[in-house]
Design a protein around this motif. Structure first.
Motif, PDB file in Angstrom:
ATOM      1  N   PRO A 148      82.535 123.861 -65.760  1.00 49.86           N
ATOM      2  CA  PRO A 148      84.311 124.208 -65.108  1.00 49.86           C
ATOM      3  C   PRO A 148      82.805 125.900 -64.797  1.00 49.86           C
ATOM      4  N   SER A 149      82.010 126.180 -65.821  1.00 50.08           N
ATOM      5  CA  SER A 149      81.206 128.034 -64.501  1.00 50.08           C
ATOM      6  C   SER A 149      80.388 127.677 -63.999  1.00 50.08           C
ATOM      7  N   ILE A 150      80.233 126.186 -63.464  1.00 49.32           N
ATOM      8  CA  ILE A 150      78.924 125.284 -62.470  1.00 49.32           C
ATOM      9  C   ILE A 150      79.760 125.722 -61.441  1.00 49.32           C
ATOM     10  N   TYR A 151      78.933 126.439 -60.791  1.00 48.85           N
ATOM     11  CA  TYR A 151      79.826 126.509 -58.828  1.00 48.85           C
ATOM     12  C   TYR A 151      78.929 126.406 -57.607  1.00 48.85           C
ATOM     13  N   LEU A 152      77.726 126.343 -58.153  1.00 44.28           N
ATOM     14  CA  LEU A 152      76.756 125.541 -57.496  1.00 44.28           C
ATOM     15  C   LEU A 152      75.934 124.486 -57.527  1.00 44.28           C
ATOM     16  N   VAL A 153      75.203 123.498 -57.606  1.00 43.70           N
ATOM     17  CA  VAL A 153      73.596 123.459 -57.616  1.00 43.70           C
ATOM     18  C   VAL A 153      73.819 122.720 -56.456  1.00 43.70           C
ATOM     19  N   GLU A 154      72.307 123.078 -56.298  1.00 44.12           N
ATOM     20  CA  GLU A 154      71.086 122.807 -55.080  1.00 44.12           C
ATOM     21  C   GLU A 154      69.594 122.234 -55.872  1.00 44.12           C
ATOM     22  N   ALA A 155      69.988 121.083 -54.465  1.00 47.99           N
ATOM     23  CA  ALA A 155      68.134 120.852 -54.537  1.00 47.99           C
ATOM     24  C   ALA A 155      67.293 121.089 -54.095  1.00 47.99           C
ATOM     25  N   LYS A 156      65.821 121.511 -54.621  1.00 43.94           N
ATOM     26  CA  LYS A 156      64.784 121.443 -53.466  1.00 43.94           C
ATOM     27  C   LYS A 156      63.823 120.942 -54.246  1.00 43.94           C
ATOM     28  N   VAL A 209      80.813 127.344 -46.558  1.00 47.35           N
ATOM     29  CA  VAL A 209      82.381 127.579 -47.288  1.00 47.35           C
ATOM     30  C   VAL A 209      81.336 129.345 -48.168  1.00 47.35           C
ATOM     31  N   LEU A 210      82.299 130.178 -48.080  1.00 47.85           N
ATOM     32  CA  LEU A 210      81.657 131.182 -48.902  1.00 47.85           C
ATOM     33  C   LEU A 210      81.998 130.806 -50.854  1.00 47.85           C
ATOM     34  N   ILE A 211      80.575 130.826 -51.709  1.00 53.64           N
ATOM     35  CA  ILE A 211      81.312 130.952 -53.038  1.00 53.64           C
ATOM     36  C   ILE A 211      80.655 131.760 -53.939  1.00 53.64           C
ATOM     37  N   VAL A 215      75.778 131.516 -49.140  1.00 50.27           N
ATOM     38  CA  VAL A 215      76.583 130.676 -48.203  1.00 50.27           C
ATOM     39  C   VAL A 215      76.394 129.443 -47.816  1.00 50.27           C
ATOM     40  N   ILE A 216      77.393 128.411 -47.654  1.00 50.61           N
ATOM     41  CA  ILE A 216      76.685 126.867 -48.333  1.00 50.61           C
ATOM     42  C   ILE A 216      76.688 126.572 -46.926  1.00 50.61           C
ATOM     43  N   PRO A 217      76.372 125.532 -46.310  1.00 46.74           N
ATOM     44  CA  PRO A 217      76.020 125.217 -45.320  1.00 46.74           C
ATOM     45  C   PRO A 217      77.132 123.751 -45.783  1.00 46.74           C
TER      46      PRO A 217
END
Length: 233
Positions: A148-156, A209-211, A215-217
């Motif tokens: 639940p502490s994860i708010y964003l996962v991003e691929a780079k 969305v804003l987290i 700001v995530i597309p």
């Protein structure tokens, strides 16, 4: 490892062949100046690894990648790293070599290829019986993250950035693999490079969305699913 080279430049093929000759267990069994020729060969032969040039006339490297049905591991060779990164959404692409190729970088890529080929299961991300337990493999250490502490996962590229309330983590994996481990009740992939915790959304405006402060597309194809999920909250 049985390998082939696909590159329209003869000198580039010679360089890879020369570098490969010094790697134990790596065998270049064929080389091609066009992707079309390579496709015909692969229809009748299996290989473990492909050295693939992206910039080729006509049927380029990305076209070739999209045409593969049962792809082996691929190492991209290119003079444009930004262009190479576009292809990392595919799990079978494990590295890219920037031209002119250096020996030490070549050896590192081969080491990654060998590990991936020998790897029976992916240890980068391991689910546990407790639904709130999530472990990532970082520097040979299993680190527990509270889901639940994860708010964003991003691929780079070929790495995943996991952002939590307390700390950020960088894991060598793909977005597809981590998506399979995350519970649908909390997480949603809203873009080819982003998975979000829908309960952490602060604001939605147009196609983003804003987290937290990010700001995530939101891709056009994912927006209906996002709005549907929000209606259930």
């Amino acid at each position: 490892m049985k390998s082939i080279i696909i590159d329209d430049e003869k000198m580039a093929r010679v360089i890879i062949q020369t570098l490969a000759n010094d790697i134990e267990g790596l065998s270049i069994i064929e080389e091609f100046s066009s992707a079309i020729e390579a496709m015909k060969f692969l229809n009748e032969n299996k290989v473990d690894l492909i050295f693939l040039d992206i910039h080729m006339p006509g049927f380029n490297g990305l076209d070739f990648i999209k045409s593969l049905k049962n792809p082996p591991k691929i190492i991209l060779t290119t003079s444009d790293p930004k262009f190479a990164i576009e292809a990392f959404e595919y799990d079978f692409i494990i590295d890219y070599l920037l031209k002119p190729i250096e020996l030490s970088r070549f050896q590192k890529a081969i080491s990654k290829a060998r590990n991936k080929i020998l790897e029976k299961t992916s240890p980068s991300i391991k689910p546990q019986d407790n639904s709130n337990d999530f472990y990532v493999n970082i520097d040979r250490r299993l680190i527990k993250i509270d889901l639940p502490s994860i708010y964003l996962v991003e691929a780079k590229g070929d790495y995943i950035h996991i952002k939590t309330e307390d700390k950020n983590y960088v894991v060598h994996s793909t977005l597809k693999k981590i998506e399979e481990k995350l519970p649908d009740a909390l997480f949603l992939k809203i873009h080819r490079s982003f998975i979000i915790n829908i309960k952490k959304i602060i604001d939605i405006e147009d196609n983003s969305v804003l987290i937290k402060k990010d700001v995530i597309p939101v891709s056009r194809s994912k927006r209906p699913e996002l709005m549907k999920r929000l209606d259930l909250l």
